[in-house]
Design an enzyme around this catalytic site. Sequence first.
Site, PDB file in Angstrom:
ATOM      1  N   ASP A 139     -11.901   9.593   2.730  1.00  0.00           N
ATOM      2  CA  ASP A 139     -12.150   8.370   1.978  1.00  0.00           C
ATOM      3  C   ASP A 139     -13.508   7.841   2.391  1.00  0.00           C
ATOM      4  O   ASP A 139     -13.978   8.175   3.463  1.00  0.00           O
ATOM      5  CB  ASP A 139     -11.145   7.293   2.432  1.00  0.00           C
ATOM      6  CG  ASP A 139      -9.949   7.304   1.530  1.00  0.00           C
ATOM      7  OD1 ASP A 139      -9.911   8.164   0.657  1.00  0.00           O
ATOM      8  OD2 ASP A 139      -9.063   6.446   1.702  1.00  0.00           O
ATOM      9  N   ASP A 189      -2.604   7.225  -1.586  1.00  0.00           N
ATOM     10  CA  ASP A 189      -3.063   8.470  -0.963  1.00  0.00           C
ATOM     11  C   ASP A 189      -1.896   9.328  -0.485  1.00  0.00           C
ATOM     12  O   ASP A 189      -2.099  10.451  -0.036  1.00  0.00           O
ATOM     13  CB  ASP A 189      -3.965   8.170   0.254  1.00  0.00           C
ATOM     14  CG  ASP A 189      -5.288   7.546  -0.163  1.00  0.00           C
ATOM     15  OD1 ASP A 189      -5.774   7.929  -1.232  1.00  0.00           O
ATOM     16  OD2 ASP A 189      -5.799   6.688   0.555  1.00  0.00           O
ATOM     17  N   ASP A 193      -5.725   5.804   3.432  1.00  0.00           N
ATOM     18  CA  ASP A 193      -5.135   4.601   4.005  1.00  0.00           C
ATOM     19  C   ASP A 193      -4.178   3.939   3.025  1.00  0.00           C
ATOM     20  O   ASP A 193      -3.264   3.254   3.428  1.00  0.00           O
ATOM     21  CB  ASP A 193      -6.233   3.607   4.438  1.00  0.00           C
ATOM     22  CG  ASP A 193      -7.214   3.358   3.308  1.00  0.00           C
ATOM     23  OD1 ASP A 193      -6.982   3.866   2.190  1.00  0.00           O
ATOM     24  OD2 ASP A 193      -8.210   2.657   3.527  1.00  0.00           O
TER      25      ASP A 193
END
Length: 1158
Positions: free
Chosen positions: A452, A777, A773
């Site tokens: 990310d 996801d 997070d």
Amino acid sequence: MGDMTNSDFYSKNQRNESSHGGEFGCTMEELRSLMELRGTEAVVKIKETYGDTDAICRRLKTSPVEGLPGTAPDLKRKQIFGQNFIPPKKPKTFLQLVWEALQDVTLIILEIAAIISLGLSFYHPPGESNEGCATAQGGAEDEGEAEAGWIEGAAILLSVICVVLVTAFNDWSKEKQFRGLQSRIEQEQKFTVVRAGQVVQIPVAEIVVGDIAQVKYGDLPADGLFIQGNDLKIDESSLTGESDQVRKSVDKDPMLLSGTHVMEGSGRMVVTAVGVNSQTGIIFTLLGAGGEEEEKKDKKAKQQDGAAAMEMQPLKSAEGGDADDKKKANMHKKEKSVLQGKLTKLAVQIGKAGLVMSAITVIILVLYFTVDTFVVNKKPWLPECTPVYVQYFVKFFIIGVTVLVVAVPEGLPLAVTISLAYSVKKMMKDNNLVRHLDACETMGNATAICSDKTGTLTTNRMTVVQAYVGDIHYKEIPDPSSINAKTMELLVHAIAINSAYTTKILPPEKEGALPRQVGNKTECGLLGFVLDLKQDYEPVRAQMPEEKLYKVYTFNSVRKSMSTVIKLPDESFRMYSKGASEIVLKKCCKILNGVGEPRVFRPRDRDEMVKKVIEPMACDGLRTICVAYRDFPSSPEPDWDNENDILNELTCICVVGIEDPVRPEVPEAIRKCQRAGITVRMVTGDNINTARAIAIKCGIIHPGEDFLCLEGKEFNRRIRNEKGEIEQERIDKIWPKLRVLARSSPTDKHTLVKGIIDSTHTEQRQVVAVTGDGTNDGPALKKADVGFAMGIAGTDVAKEASDIILTDDNFSSIVKAVMWGRNVYDSISKFLQFQLTVNVVAVIVAFTGACITQDSPLKAVQMLWVNLIMDTFASLALATEPPTETLLLRKPYGRNKPLISRTMMKNILGHAVYQLTLIFTLLFVGEKMFQIDSGRNAPLHSPPSEHYTIIFNTFVMMQLFNEINARKIHGERNVFDGIFRNPIFCTIVLGTFAIQIVIVQFGGKPFSCSPLQLDQWMWCIFIGLGELVWGQVIATIPTSRLKFLKEAGRLTQKEEIPEEELNEDVEEIDHAERELRRGQILWFRGLNRIQTQIEVVNTFKSGASFQGALRRQSSVTSQSQDVANLSSPSRVSLSNALSSPTSLPPAAAGHPRREGVS
């Protein structure tokens, strides 16, 4: 309470309920059956039976607005309707864990060898007086050796006990830690309810039937009826297996179920069922109770189902301590970790070789003896001599067993266990909380990391640094006086009202620190902008509290914007909107000018603004957000559900550029990854320019290289065919060059990860790590080989789906994980290199010795000392080598690289040649060199000879110095490099040396040793030191010349593909999902079948029929009793399980039929 079995708990609630049903207007039974209906059925039933949801609230003595009276609910409610708590499954006892550890194949071979050896040592046949029966030396054995015969068996058993206790203790402490973590999470888990008109947060376990709960993004902790709210969409896949989001409304589908997941919107519900009576609770109770009954009933059948000991504990270690056979049984459910697969294979290969050697030894000895006695010496077979002959044969058998015992590396399971346990402990210090042990080792093989951007590569502290207001582009925060008052007021209102009221900026905790940002970081950045303009958002919020907001369009990945509608004092409406600038600007037809008046904003103005304002901001790595508003007349009231018309014709107030600075340590960490052969890819929701700017700052892409930066849309267009299906060949064209995927949805992330893992484009299968997070996801984290969740910013769902939790949310901790992972692999290779040298030499010496002199030069007890002590201690010494930065200078090993490389094979055979040459030299000409009596052909019962003691001592010295050689496995020259950084290693080498002195000087008969002179000691040590010199000689030989050397412990392509993928017609279930979800999938599959069988009726009465139902579906059986393990006592997180492979029909899913479960 926790000890109560689920079925007791269940029946107790039933009894309570029947006695108290009268106090409230409806019983628990009625509410439970109501919650089993869906959609229109439910609406009809509510209308017929109760009238409406308000009537249900009245019956439950609660108010839809005020909630329950009094802040603490009366105990009656808990007694009648139960607590919101699902009793957890009892943890495994230490003995169960010990039993599991005993299932290991290598340990089983050892146990059998030990028991045979013990049995034989106590077998003294009669007829020892008949000396004349045979003249052949049956291996000159003195009484010391005979008395000490039992030591051998006992010593093997002792080593087995060591391994088992270490493994079991590891598992037990991990389980304990995990449960501690779990209960800590549970205590922290709060839910918002309304009590006595006050909005309060209470622990999930405290929720009672009748509570009015505020529903927002996240998991639902109990069942309830939707009473008011906006735009609520729920992912019910965890119960139904259908991945489409379900829209909830009071008049169409008001049923909210525990364990499902609110994806967007918010609202209120009245709680109607909690704990074991909620939908998830019912599933747990069925499966939990069934599992326990079954366990009591029939343990044998369970083992035949290949579930001998495979409990799917949340933290089951998957290392050497697991049984190999059980691994095979579960092979088609779970891919083995790379290391595990290679080790199992190697252990079996070594075991086979040992068996062959020992069999040959026994056959040669028996033949030699019979030929010598009956053919050469022409002795008749006398009946009274039979016991003596038998004794000889038994003795040959013992020698055979000794050879086998020496061949099997019993230190191996221990080395793996120690290495992993040690790494996991140390990784905690490096901010890696490892949840699944084998993730640690898989990480060493990682070839790609999909990371990310926000929070991982950047600091996740958003600040507005540029703004475009009133036709002027400010490169820093503008002076408040330079902004028109009207514009300022609109701006403050738009930001304060159109953001979650939970987002706040709080004063810093310490003097001089930055203000604390709470809630959504982007919104915090905007609120910070308001404060920087010397304005305050609190009064605006106080004047327009959350209840007064007329309608909210929450942010989601489709809209990419958030809008809030409020009613103005003159009854007209105003909507504030904010979102990604390129999306919101397309919907703007006006823009505020310098004096705060709206002017026309045409498409060409927009294009100019994109070029002059938005792209420059994005190229500086800023995220651009546009803030806008629109006024609506009071009548006719707009159709709020027609989003396309509502979110249009906006007036732009301003565009701001928000910066999220790159973490200072990230560029260095990414450089290390690239040097280590790991490709870092960035997957982000940001726009492509921002993403590219940050990727350049981090060093993910370097200008001038050949790489791809794609947006989600373009990525999808390139990987899908005309029908819109994803094609692997198309992904293979893209992923090798792809470095940045911008504006990506969670599905894109999952597609990319799956595409890279399934790719056959490279000869090695890619091993992919993913960081995430957010709840969205989850699927990608599960799919990846190693999922990293953020410990601070991560949601529960992300943590649940991950293998390793980064406690400091920092990318550089991932590099540490790679280092540790490679270190585990190397430690085990080091140990193998050392161990196999010992084994090869010992086996050959025992074998040739037995064949030539009918007696092994190394006695059984000595062998054991070498084997046990060297193994166990060496595994400790070599498995605890700390990792060094040099580990990051080589490429990943990959799945097909053998455990024992050519270089290691060269070392093993090279050192074996040196050791064998010297031992045989000492054996046959040693007595001449040292001028001592020969130990060969010594008569029976002679005392231990100096000759054989020297051989034994030299052998041990060579092993000691070879242990230092074994510290390097890639042919490095300096074997002492960093030796003092590992105190354990130094202590063990010196300790072993000291014990060896004691054994030789004072060991006497049990160890068949006679004390040696100083000069003899010097020679032994000198020959041992030769090992180090010889090591340098071996390092000089180029491995490339030795083509004939075989590698061992390689996983071939074929073994890696479980049978599922080989039969193409079997429905394709992707691996990682299968592995992590197999528990959940099996519950739902099993449930589906159970529901169709009325046998459930008797579940709690007999348990037998349930077993019958399960028996038929053995795959369910093997996991049935594990289900409760996965539940955390108070929160049932069937966290967004993707649609299960056999997608359940919505009607059947998650509601067991209730013909007569009473």
